[in-house]
Design a protein around this motif. Structure first.
Motif, PDB file in Angstrom:
ATOM      1  N   PRO A 151      16.917   1.600  -6.554  1.00  0.00           N
ATOM      2  CA  PRO A 151      17.191   3.000  -6.906  1.00  0.00           C
ATOM      3  C   PRO A 151      15.956   3.907  -6.934  1.00  0.00           C
ATOM      4  N   PHE A 152      15.149   3.893  -5.887  1.00  0.00           N
ATOM      5  CA  PHE A 152      14.059   4.855  -5.776  1.00  0.00           C
ATOM      6  C   PHE A 152      13.845   5.174  -4.297  1.00  0.00           C
ATOM      7  N   SER A 153      13.368   6.369  -4.035  1.00  0.00           N
ATOM      8  CA  SER A 153      13.236   6.850  -2.664  1.00  0.00           C
ATOM      9  C   SER A 153      11.887   6.458  -2.083  1.00  0.00           C
ATOM     10  N   GLN A 154      11.682   6.833  -0.810  1.00  0.00           N
ATOM     11  CA  GLN A 154      10.451   6.489  -0.107  1.00  0.00           C
ATOM     12  C   GLN A 154       9.332   7.498  -0.357  1.00  0.00           C
ATOM     13  N   THR A 155       9.625   8.571  -1.048  1.00  0.00           N
ATOM     14  CA  THR A 155       8.646   9.637  -1.265  1.00  0.00           C
ATOM     15  C   THR A 155       8.656  10.050  -2.727  1.00  0.00           C
ATOM     16  N   SER A 156       7.471  10.323  -3.258  1.00  0.00           N
ATOM     17  CA  SER A 156       7.366  10.848  -4.613  1.00  0.00           C
ATOM     18  C   SER A 156       6.299  11.933  -4.633  1.00  0.00           C
ATOM     19  N   PHE A 157       6.641  13.078  -5.203  1.00  0.00           N
ATOM     20  CA  PHE A 157       5.705  14.184  -5.281  1.00  0.00           C
ATOM     21  C   PHE A 157       5.148  14.295  -6.703  1.00  0.00           C
ATOM     22  N   TYR A 174      -0.403  16.029  -5.153  1.00  0.00           N
ATOM     23  CA  TYR A 174      -0.398  14.863  -4.270  1.00  0.00           C
ATOM     24  C   TYR A 174       1.034  14.402  -4.001  1.00  0.00           C
ATOM     25  N   ALA A 175       1.222  13.940  -2.785  1.00  0.00           N
ATOM     26  CA  ALA A 175       2.495  13.328  -2.390  1.00  0.00           C
ATOM     27  C   ALA A 175       2.231  11.865  -2.060  1.00  0.00           C
ATOM     28  N   TYR A 176       3.159  11.016  -2.461  1.00  0.00           N
ATOM     29  CA  TYR A 176       3.018   9.571  -2.262  1.00  0.00           C
ATOM     30  C   TYR A 176       4.145   9.084  -1.353  1.00  0.00           C
ATOM     31  N   PHE A 177       3.757   8.373  -0.282  1.00  0.00           N
ATOM     32  CA  PHE A 177       4.722   7.910   0.710  1.00  0.00           C
ATOM     33  C   PHE A 177       4.664   6.388   0.821  1.00  0.00           C
ATOM     34  N   PHE A 178       5.819   5.760   0.783  1.00  0.00           N
ATOM     35  CA  PHE A 178       5.918   4.309   0.916  1.00  0.00           C
ATOM     36  C   PHE A 178       6.091   3.933   2.394  1.00  0.00           C
ATOM     37  N   PRO A 179       5.757   2.689   2.753  1.00  0.00           N
ATOM     38  CA  PRO A 179       5.841   2.272   4.166  1.00  0.00           C
ATOM     39  C   PRO A 179       7.281   2.271   4.687  1.00  0.00           C
ATOM     40  N   GLU A 180       7.387   2.488   5.982  1.00  0.00           N
ATOM     41  CA  GLU A 180       8.698   2.356   6.642  1.00  0.00           C
ATOM     42  C   GLU A 180       9.100   0.885   6.682  1.00  0.00           C
ATOM     43  N   SER A 192      -2.398 -16.385 -12.810  1.00  0.00           N
ATOM     44  CA  SER A 192      -1.737 -17.393 -13.644  1.00  0.00           C
ATOM     45  C   SER A 192      -0.334 -16.908 -13.962  1.00  0.00           C
ATOM     46  N   GLU A 193       0.486 -17.840 -14.391  1.00  0.00           N
ATOM     47  CA  GLU A 193       1.852 -17.580 -14.823  1.00  0.00           C
ATOM     48  C   GLU A 193       2.775 -17.228 -13.663  1.00  0.00           C
ATOM     49  N   GLN A 194       2.524 -16.088 -12.960  1.00  0.00           N
ATOM     50  CA  GLN A 194       3.480 -15.665 -11.941  1.00  0.00           C
ATOM     51  C   GLN A 194       2.835 -14.698 -10.961  1.00  0.00           C
ATOM     52  N   ILE A 195       3.475 -14.586  -9.787  1.00  0.00           N
ATOM     53  CA  ILE A 195       3.061 -13.622  -8.776  1.00  0.00           C
ATOM     54  C   ILE A 195       4.300 -12.836  -8.365  1.00  0.00           C
ATOM     55  N   ARG A 196       4.134 -11.499  -8.307  1.00  0.00           N
ATOM     56  CA  ARG A 196       5.273 -10.644  -7.994  1.00  0.00           C
ATOM     57  C   ARG A 196       4.846  -9.512  -7.054  1.00  0.00           C
ATOM     58  N   PHE A 197       5.828  -9.008  -6.309  1.00  0.00           N
ATOM     59  CA  PHE A 197       5.608  -7.898  -5.394  1.00  0.00           C
ATOM     60  C   PHE A 197       6.696  -6.853  -5.628  1.00  0.00           C
ATOM     61  N   ILE A 198       6.337  -5.581  -5.348  1.00  0.00           N
ATOM     62  CA  ILE A 198       7.314  -4.505  -5.469  1.00  0.00           C
ATOM     63  C   ILE A 198       7.789  -4.126  -4.068  1.00  0.00           C
ATOM     64  N   PRO A 199       9.089  -4.134  -3.816  1.00  0.00           N
ATOM     65  CA  PRO A 199       9.614  -3.865  -2.463  1.00  0.00           C
ATOM     66  C   PRO A 199       9.636  -2.371  -2.138  1.00  0.00           C
ATOM     67  N   ILE A 200       8.464  -1.823  -1.786  1.00  0.00           N
ATOM     68  CA  ILE A 200       8.381  -0.386  -1.560  1.00  0.00           C
ATOM     69  C   ILE A 200       8.683  -0.002  -0.111  1.00  0.00           C
ATOM     70  N   GLY A 201       8.807  -0.965   0.792  1.00  0.00           N
ATOM     71  CA  GLY A 201       9.129  -0.639   2.176  1.00  0.00           C
ATOM     72  C   GLY A 201      10.588  -0.216   2.309  1.00  0.00           C
ATOM     73  N   PRO A 229       0.822  -1.220   0.000  1.00  0.00           N
ATOM     74  CA  PRO A 229       0.000   0.000   0.000  1.00  0.00           C
ATOM     75  C   PRO A 229       0.856   1.271   0.000  1.00  0.00           C
ATOM     76  N   VAL A 230       0.266   2.347  -0.519  1.00  0.00           N
ATOM     77  CA  VAL A 230       0.941   3.632  -0.616  1.00  0.00           C
ATOM     78  C   VAL A 230       0.044   4.697   0.008  1.00  0.00           C
ATOM     79  N   LEU A 231       0.624   5.564   0.828  1.00  0.00           N
ATOM     80  CA  LEU A 231      -0.116   6.653   1.447  1.00  0.00           C
ATOM     81  C   LEU A 231      -0.128   7.857   0.509  1.00  0.00           C
ATOM     82  N   LYS A 232      -1.332   8.319   0.156  1.00  0.00           N
ATOM     83  CA  LYS A 232      -1.496   9.437  -0.770  1.00  0.00           C
ATOM     84  C   LYS A 232      -2.054  10.644  -0.012  1.00  0.00           C
ATOM     85  N   VAL A 233      -1.260  11.703   0.055  1.00  0.00           N
ATOM     86  CA  VAL A 233      -1.645  12.886   0.826  1.00  0.00           C
ATOM     87  C   VAL A 233      -1.690  14.099  -0.104  1.00  0.00           C
TER      88      VAL A 233
END
Length: 460
Positions: free
Chosen positions: A290-296, A103-109, A236-245, A71-75
Motif C-alpha cells: 500500500p504505497f506508491s512509487q513516488t513520494s514528495f 525533494y521528490a523521492y522515486f523508487f525503482p521500476e 545478527s538475528e535477521q536480514i530484511r529488504f523493503i520491496p520498493i520496486g 536505492p532511492v532516487l532523490k531529485v
C-alpha cells in the motif's frame, strides 16, 4: 500449669487425630511453599533476561539486524510561495516570490535482490547467538521521474543535484566501501545525517547514505537507466529488504539448516528448504503493497512492509521452565493431597515437618530443571530433574509409611503428574483441552479415593 498442659495436649491430639486439623495444616503448608515457588519464577525470569543481555552484547559488537531500504532516487525541485509585504510608511502592499527547495523521492521500476548469507554461531559462556556475513547485489532500473502529480514544471527541477539514497539499519556491519554503478558511471556513498532525519521504529534506526550528484548523462530524464549496487554487510538475528520496486524479485540463499521466513511477504517457491540450507525467492508487485512509487517532500517510513529471514537460535528452555513453574501449585497440592489421603485411610501419622520436606523437594525440581536445561536440552533436563525428585520423595516416603505399597503409589502418581505437565508444555493449540481433560481425570480419582473417608471422626 496443669490445666495449660492439659489444653496443649488436647490441641496436639486434635491436630494429630482430626481430619479437619490435618486438612488445615496441609493447606497452610501449601500456601507457605508458594513463597519459594515465586522465588523460583523470579529466578527463571532473571536467567532469561541474562541470556537476552549477553546475546544483545554479542550482536551489538558484531552488528545488529540488517534492513536495507533502497536505492532511492532523490531529485530536488523549486517551489515558489507569494508573501505579502506592507510598507509601514506608504501602506503599500507588495508581493514577494519566495523560492523554496523541496525533494521528490522515486523508487525503482524494477528491483532484483540477490543475497548470499553465511551464518555462524557465536557463544559466550553458556549462551549462544547467530551472526552472519551477507553479500548482497541489488540491480534494477529507474524510469523517467514523473512530477505531474505535484504539477511541477520541468524548468523547476534541479537535475544536476539529483542523488541516490540508501538506508540501512546497520552501518557498523558494512565491510567494504559502498558503491553503485548508475548508468555509465560509479558513485560512492557517504553517510548522511540530519537531525530528525533518522527513521526510528521501536528500537530500529535506519541510517542514511547518499551518493554524489549524478552526472547529466546518467540521469533518467528521457530514458530508463540501470543500476548495480554491491553491499557486503555483517549482521545478527535477521536480514530484511523493503520491496520498493514496481516489480521486486528477491533471492536469499544460505547454508543455515533451520529457517524462519518473516515479514509481510513469504517466499513463493515450495522447494525452498533442503538438507544443504535454503534457497528462498520472493516476487512482490506494486499492487501488493500500500504505497506508491513516488513520494514528495519526505521519504516514507515503510519498514513495516519488509520481508526476510530470521537466523536467531530459538531459546525456549526458559519459556518452558516458566510454564512448568506455573503448574507448581498444582504439583504441590496434588502431592500433599495424595499423602493426606494415604494418612487418613491408613491411619499412619505424617508430621508437618515431613510434609514441609516433601514440599521443598518438589520446589527443588524447578531449580534443577533451570540449571540443567542451560547445559542440555529441555527434555533431558526434565527427565533428570523429575527422576531425581521422584526417587528422593519415594525413598523418603518409604521411611515414613513403613511399607512398599504406598511409596510405589506415590512414585507412580508423581511420574504420571510430571508426564502430564510435560505434555501440556509441549502443546500449544490443544493445551487447554488436554489440561482440562487431565484435571477432570485427577478430580475423578480423588473423589473415588476419598469416598470411604469417615468425615465425622473428630477425636480430641
Amino acid at each position: 500449669m496443669s490445666q495449660t498442659e492439659s489444653s496443649i495436649n488436647k490441641i496436639g491430639r486434635w491436630i494429630k487425630n482430626s481430619i479437619t486439623a490435618r486438612m488445615l495444616m496441609v493447606g497452610f503448608l501449601t500456601l507457605i511453599l508458594l513463597i519459594p515457588l515465586f522465588s523460583v519464577k523470579d529466578l527463571i525470569k532473571e536467567r532469561a533476561q541474562r541470556q537476552k543481555d549477553v546475546v544483545s552484547e554479542i550482536n551489538d559488537k558484531w552488528g545488529s539486524e540488517v534492513l536495507i531500504y533502497g536505492p532511492v532516487l532523490k531529485v530536488p525541485y523549486k517551489t515558489y510561495n507569494e508573501k505579502s509585504i506592507t510598507d509601514t510608511k506608504t501602506k503599500e502592499i507588495t508581493t514577494e516570490k519566495i523560492e523554496q527547495i523541496k525533494y521528490a523521492y522515486f523508487f525503482p521500476e524494477e528491483l532484483s535482490i540477490n543475497s548470499k548469507v553465511n551464518p555462524e554461531i557465536k557463544s559466550r559462556g553458556i549462551y549462544k547467538t547467530t551472526v552472519f556475513n551477507s553479500k548482497n547485489v541489488l540491480t534494477g532500473t529507474f524510469t523517467t521521474p514523473d512530477f505531474s502529480e505535484e504539477d511541477i514544471s520541468s524548468e523547476n527541477i534541479i537535475w544536476d543535484k539529483a542523488r541516490v539514497l540508501l538506508q540501512t539499519s546497520n552501518l557498523k556491519g558494512v565491510n567494504d566501501q559502498v558503491e553503485i554503478s548508475f548508468g555509465q558511471n560509479n558513485y560512492h556513498f557517504t553517510t548522511h545525517y540530519q537531525a530528525g532525519n533518522t527513521v526510528q521504529l521501536q528500537k530500529l534506526q535506519l541510517h542514511e547514505m547518499e551518493s554524489k550528484p549524478l552526472k547529466s548523462n546518467d540521469m533518467p530524464r528521457d530514458k530508463a537507466v540501470s543500476f548495480t549496487l554491491n553491499l557486503s554487510i555483517n549482521g545478527s538475528e535477521q536480514i530484511r529488504f523493503i520491496p520498493i520496486g514496481k516489480t521486486t524479485e528477491a533471492q536469499i540463499v544460505s547454508n543455515w539448516k533451520t529457517s524462519n521466513f518473516m515479514g509481510n511477504f513469504l517466499p513463493y517457491n515450495s522447494e525452498k528448504i533442503s538438507t544443504d540450507g535454503f534457497d528462498a525467492r520472493w516476487k512482490v508487485l506494486d499492487i501488493n503493497r500500500p504505497f506508491s512509487q513516488t513520494s514528495f517532500n519526505y521519504l516514507p517510513n515503510i519498514t513495516d512492509y519488509a520481508f526476510g529471514v530470521n537466523f536467531m537460535i530459538p531459546v525456549d528452555e526458559y519459556q518452558k521452565s516458566e510454564r512448568a513453574a506455573k503448574y507448581g501449585f498444582l504439583v504441590i497440592g496434588l502431592t500433599f493431597l495424595t499423602f493426606f489421603l494415604i494418612q487418613t485411610l491408613s491411619k499412619i501419622y505424617i508430621h508437618p515437618f515431613q510434609y514441609l520436606m516433601i514440599g521443598l523437594s518438589l520446589i527443588m525440581f524447578y531449580t534443577l530443571l533451570i540449571a540443567i536445561s542451560e547445559h542440555s536440552s529441555f527434555l533431558k533436563a526434565y527427565l533428570i530433574a523429575g527422576s531425581s525428585v521422584i526417587l528422593l520423595i519415594t525413598f523418603y516416603s518409604r521411611s515414613i509409611l513403613k511399607n512398599f505399597r504406598f511409596p510405589l503409589l506415590i512414585a507412580i502418581s508423581l511420574s504420571a503428574l510430571y508426564s502430564f505437565i510435560y505434555i501440556i508444555i509441549q502443546l500449544e493449540s490443544y493445551a487447554l483441552l488436554v489440561g482440562s481433560i487431565g484435571l477432570f481425570a485427577i478430580l475423578t480419582g480423588v473423589m473415588f479415593a476419598s469416598r470411604k473417608i469417615d468425615w465425622e471422626q473428630e477425636k480430641i
